[in-house]
Each structure stands twice: as C-alpha cells, then as structure tokens.
Design an enzyme around this catalytic site. Structure first.
Site, PDB file in Angstrom:
ATOM      1  N   HIS A 150     -11.140 -12.263   2.367  1.00  0.00           N
ATOM      2  CA  HIS A 150     -10.318 -11.207   1.994  1.00  0.00           C
ATOM      3  C   HIS A 150      -8.895 -11.914   1.701  1.00  0.00           C
ATOM      4  O   HIS A 150      -8.083 -12.301   2.412  1.00  0.00           O
ATOM      5  CB  HIS A 150     -10.103 -10.344   3.511  1.00  0.00           C
ATOM      6  CG  HIS A 150      -9.150  -9.173   3.143  1.00  0.00           C
ATOM      7  ND1 HIS A 150      -9.789  -8.104   3.357  1.00  0.00           N
ATOM      8  CD2 HIS A 150      -7.764  -9.186   2.688  1.00  0.00           C
ATOM      9  CE1 HIS A 150      -8.674  -7.185   2.937  1.00  0.00           C
ATOM     10  NE2 HIS A 150      -7.840  -7.618   2.458  1.00  0.00           N
TER      11      HIS A 150
ATOM     12  N   HIS B 168      -5.914 -11.476  -1.858  1.00  0.00           N
ATOM     13  CA  HIS B 168      -5.479 -10.582  -3.309  1.00  0.00           C
ATOM     14  C   HIS B 168      -4.672 -11.683  -3.861  1.00  0.00           C
ATOM     15  O   HIS B 168      -3.607 -11.688  -3.976  1.00  0.00           O
ATOM     16  CB  HIS B 168      -4.126  -9.508  -2.527  1.00  0.00           C
ATOM     17  CG  HIS B 168      -4.767  -8.545  -1.639  1.00  0.00           C
ATOM     18  ND1 HIS B 168      -5.041  -7.325  -2.049  1.00  0.00           N
ATOM     19  CD2 HIS B 168      -5.089  -8.577  -0.442  1.00  0.00           C
ATOM     20  CE1 HIS B 168      -5.635  -6.391  -1.005  1.00  0.00           C
ATOM     21  NE2 HIS B 168      -5.500  -7.213   0.166  1.00  0.00           N
TER      22      HIS B 168
ATOM     23  N   GLN C 146      -4.948   0.637  -4.108  1.00  0.00           N
ATOM     24  CA  GLN C 146      -3.780   0.224  -3.059  1.00  0.00           C
ATOM     25  C   GLN C 146      -2.914   1.731  -3.056  1.00  0.00           C
ATOM     26  O   GLN C 146      -2.758   1.740  -1.896  1.00  0.00           O
ATOM     27  CB  GLN C 146      -2.923  -0.830  -3.655  1.00  0.00           C
ATOM     28  CG  GLN C 146      -1.654  -0.765  -2.860  1.00  0.00           C
ATOM     29  CD  GLN C 146      -1.670  -1.910  -1.796  1.00  0.00           C
ATOM     30  OE1 GLN C 146      -1.820  -3.187  -2.314  1.00  0.00           O
ATOM     31  NE2 GLN C 146      -1.813  -1.392  -0.793  1.00  0.00           N
TER      32      GLN C 146
ATOM     33  N   HIS D  86     -10.130  -1.405   3.036  1.00  0.00           N
ATOM     34  CA  HIS D  86      -9.037  -1.694   4.189  1.00  0.00           C
ATOM     35  C   HIS D  86      -9.024  -0.368   5.028  1.00  0.00           C
ATOM     36  O   HIS D  86      -8.867   0.867   4.498  1.00  0.00           O
ATOM     37  CB  HIS D  86      -7.698  -1.858   3.347  1.00  0.00           C
ATOM     38  CG  HIS D  86      -7.418  -2.878   2.224  1.00  0.00           C
ATOM     39  ND1 HIS D  86      -8.225  -3.260   1.558  1.00  0.00           N
ATOM     40  CD2 HIS D  86      -6.460  -3.893   2.707  1.00  0.00           C
ATOM     41  CE1 HIS D  86      -7.851  -4.603   0.943  1.00  0.00           C
ATOM     42  NE2 HIS D  86      -6.748  -4.717   1.482  1.00  0.00           N
TER      43      HIS D  86
ATOM     44  N   GLU E  11      -5.223   0.016   8.998  1.00  0.00           N
ATOM     45  CA  GLU E  11      -4.280  -1.106   9.034  1.00  0.00           C
ATOM     46  C   GLU E  11      -2.830  -0.675   9.653  1.00  0.00           C
ATOM     47  O   GLU E  11      -1.837  -0.687   9.044  1.00  0.00           O
ATOM     48  CB  GLU E  11      -4.139  -1.807   7.728  1.00  0.00           C
ATOM     49  CG  GLU E  11      -3.177  -3.041   7.778  1.00  0.00           C
ATOM     50  CD  GLU E  11      -3.205  -3.823   6.528  1.00  0.00           C
ATOM     51  OE1 GLU E  11      -3.511  -3.148   5.575  1.00  0.00           O
ATOM     52  OE2 GLU E  11      -2.462  -5.026   6.563  1.00  0.00           O
TER      53      GLU E  11
ATOM     54  N   ASP F  29      -5.920 -13.265   3.225  1.00  0.00           N
ATOM     55  CA  ASP F  29      -5.077 -12.018   2.795  1.00  0.00           C
ATOM     56  C   ASP F  29      -4.062 -12.170   1.566  1.00  0.00           C
ATOM     57  O   ASP F  29      -4.294 -11.474   0.727  1.00  0.00           O
ATOM     58  CB  ASP F  29      -4.596 -10.989   3.846  1.00  0.00           C
ATOM     59  CG  ASP F  29      -4.578  -9.612   3.802  1.00  0.00           C
ATOM     60  OD1 ASP F  29      -4.877  -9.141   2.534  1.00  0.00           O
ATOM     61  OD2 ASP F  29      -4.263  -8.889   4.612  1.00  0.00           O
TER      62      ASP F  29
HETATM   63 ZN   LIG Z   1      -5.932  -6.870   2.113  1.00  0.00          ZN
END
Ligand SMILES: [Zn+2]
Length: 407
Positions: A60, A62, A156, A214, A217, A313
């Site tokens: 995971h 980005h 996102q 996702h 969170e 992440d």
């Molecule tokens: Zn993420």
C-alpha cells in the site's frame, strides 16, 4: 547470474542452508549446508549466517504523492481531512513528468530496502485528470526490470461527489492500471458511500479486476463502510479478490459489533491492509487521553483467519511527512502499535510484509520455496527479531537470481 546463496539462515528452519537457483531465475532446491564450507565460486553468494527472506512487498503506497510535501500547503492540523484538501488543490498543477520523477526517487528508495513488489494507488478524478496516472505508468515502465508494480486507480475525492471520477477510472484501467481502488468513507452521506461501493464492484466486473478500497480511515465508530464492502463481496461473488485498506474504525467499534464485521470479512475472504505509521500519525487526533492508536484490530483479524498485511502508504507527503520505503520500519511500528513483540508476534509481522501481501496481491511466483522466483534479500542479522531491531537495508537484493543491489 547467481547460482546459489549459501550459509543462509531461513525463517522456521534450524541451521544453515543453501538456496540453489537455476538459469530461469527460480529456486531449484533448499539444502542444509554441508561441512567444509562454500566452494570458491563467484556465482555463489555467501550469506555468512545472515537471514535470507523473499523480497519485501509494499502492498500500500502512493507513489504519485511521494516527496510532494514541499509542493503543498503545510498540514497544520495533521489530519486526513486537511491533507486531502491541500492535495486536491496541489494536484491540479502537477505535470506527469513531475509525478514520474518523484515516483522514480521513491521506487529507488524501496528497491534499496529490498522491496521487490509494490502496489501503488494513483489519484484519478476531476482534479488529477490523467496526469498523475500517466506519470506513474511511465515510472513503472522505466523500472520494470528491477521491480514489479501493481497500480490501483484511486478516486481520492470520491466518486459520487466527484462525478468525473468514474470515467477517469475507466480510462486509467484502459491505459494499463490493474486494480479498482476506492475511498468509500469520503462521500457526503452514508447512502453515497454505499453507492460508491456498488460502483466499485460494477467497475471490477467490467474489467475483471480486483478491488482495493481505502475504507473507514477514521476513528468515528459510526463509519460502517467495511461491513458493506464485505457483504457486497459475498453478494457479487468477489471472494478473495477484495482488499480493505486501513479499516481504522473497526478499532473504535464495541467488541460485539467488531465481531460481526470480522465474521463478514471472513465470509468474503477480504484481505486487510494496515498502514501503521500513517494511522498512528493521522488517527486519534481528536482524542484527549487515553488517545486511540488508530490501527485496525490487527491481532484479532489474524486470529480470525483474515489475511492481514502492512504497507508504507506515504513517503514525505502532506498526509505523512516521514516514511522511507523501508518495510522493516513499517514492521517495527506495527510491533509496537499492536503489542506484537513476542516471538510469535514477530513472525506474524514478518508475514505482514512478505507472504501475506503476496496473497492479497495474488503473486503466484512469490516465496522462498522450490519453483518460486528467486527474488531474495540477504540480511546481515540472523533472526527476525534482530532484523526488526536494526532495520538495516539488505546487504544484497536478487531478482530472479540477478543482482539488483549489493553483494
Ligand atoms: Zn492510502
């Protein structure tokens, strides 16, 4: 080309071992080291008693965000919400070339720490357009000899509240991305979050793709997207093909409700990914004392038979200003955050950055076993506890038996 690694400690086996590698880059045999030492053969690597593991997996990440911290307004609250807001503005100005260059730097970091496989999310939507995706596809192409990268199309800013996102996700999949991403909790209402999840399964069917969403969170115990994702996984027949990333709210549910959600995750064979550094950093921000740790219920999920992995992440971005690409650091944080410092706990954490993410990413040729590809890291420390204690980069990294780094 390396033909063998010898004098290696291996997880779960006593003594020293020789790993023989054949010309096609796969592991031919694992044999106990015979007395008399290694032959003076330049194609044989002497691990000198160090632990040898299959290459680490960062499941995971980005890459489009990596090293963007200085390109966006400072995150003064340290929260996820503020980070998403700043990033939404910044990404309107980013070029594909800027994204490619920052991604290449982060990929080099990960390779230097022995990562052989990355699953990265990439922003698509009205603000990102296709520029971020194009930058990441170019970075993957430039590094495909050294590392495997799966790309998740990631809306996102939501799908229902960002109506341009859905078509951008389709376009990104057509360009060569691999996995359908989502952010179910980032919609205006609970009903919209449900709609978001339905749309992910529609896209997954359209492209015959896995899902990595996702989800929840947040510390908010009323955030209930994970159970919807798990139930839909069963309803749509996608068992084993869905990953729930973060799942932080599960730690804020009461035990009774958490048990119900965990049983749904088991039924859907949903993989769970925790990102310990980022969740320790972002969650619990609204708490006084005691402060919640923010991670999902890692040990309870593993006890229930759920496949749990851990990811980096973020690397120096508005969500998290730290992060190095060293999966041993990720494991080190997880050991602390979930009290996994017993010998059994240490082994669980080692699984979370090797074998478990291989299952989530469905990597067929992965593992330190006969017939698997010889993607190996040779470490200086002899056991997993020492490996996590020192968190040193591997002495040597092999990919299909070829030396990628060190030795
Ligand atoms: Zn993420």
């Amino acid at each position: 080309m390396t033909t063998a690694v010898t004098n290696a400690h291996l997880r779960g086996r006593d003594g020293l071992w020789t790993i023989a590698i054949v010309a096609d880059g796969t592991i031919a045999s694992l044999d106990p080291v015979q007395p008399g030492g290694a032959p003076a053969d330049p194609t044989v690597i002497d691990a000198d008693g160090g632990l040898v593991l299959p290459a680490f997996i960062d499941c995971h990440l980005h890459l489009d965000l990596a090293y963007s911290l200085d390109l966006v307004a400072p995150n003064t609250s340290g929260t996820l919400v503020e980070a998403i807001g700043h990033w939404s503005e910044a990404k309107r100005e980013l070029t594909a070339e800027n994204v490619r260059q920052r991604a290449l730097r982060a990929i080099d970091d990960e390779i230097s720490f022995g990562v052989g496989h990355i699953r990265t999310h990439v922003d698509v939507g009205t603000a990102a357009e296709m520029r971020l995706c194009e930058g990441i596809l170019a970075a993957r192409e430039a590094t495909r000899e050294r590392i495997d990268i799966q790309i998740v199309v990631f809306p996102q800013d939501g799908i229902v509240q960002d109506p341009g996102a859905l078509e951008q996700m389709r376009e990104a999949m057509r360009l060569g991305c691999d996995v359908i991403g989502g952010i179910a909790h980032n919609e205006r209402t609970e009903a919209d979050s449900r709609r978001h999840i339905d749309l992910l399964f529609d896209l997954a069917e359209e492209f015959d793709a896995d899902i990595d969403c996702h989800i929840d969170e947040t510390d908010d115990p009323r955030s209930r997207c994970t159970e919807v994702l798990a139930a839909k996984t069963v309803e749509r027949g996608w068992q084993g093909r869905v990953t729930a990333s973060h799942v932080c709210a599960l730690a804020s549910y009461d035990d009774e409700h958490a048990a119900r959600v965990i049983s749904l995750l088991v039924e859907g064979r949903v993989h769970v990914i925790t990102n310990p550094g980022v969740n320790l950093h972002l969650q619990g921000r609204g708490d006084r004392y005691p402060k919640r740790r923010g991670l999902t219920r890692v040990s309870e999920l593993i006890d229930a038979g759920i496949n749990v992995s851990a990811g980096q992440d973020c690397i120096r971005d508005p969500f998290y200003p730290l992060g190095t690409g060293n999966m041993l650091e990720v494991g080190h944080l997880l050991i602390h955050a979930d009290h996994l410092s017993t010998p059994a706990g240490i082994e669980r954490v080692a699984d979370c950055i090797t074998d478990n993410p291989a299952k989530a990413l469905r990597l067929d040729g992965y593992g330190l076993a006969v017939g698997k590809r010889a993607d190996l890291v040779i470490l200086d420390a002899a056991d997993m506890t020492e490996v996590f204690r020192t968190r040193q980069a591997p002495r040597c990294v092999l990919r299909g038996g070829r030396r990628v780094m060190g030795c």
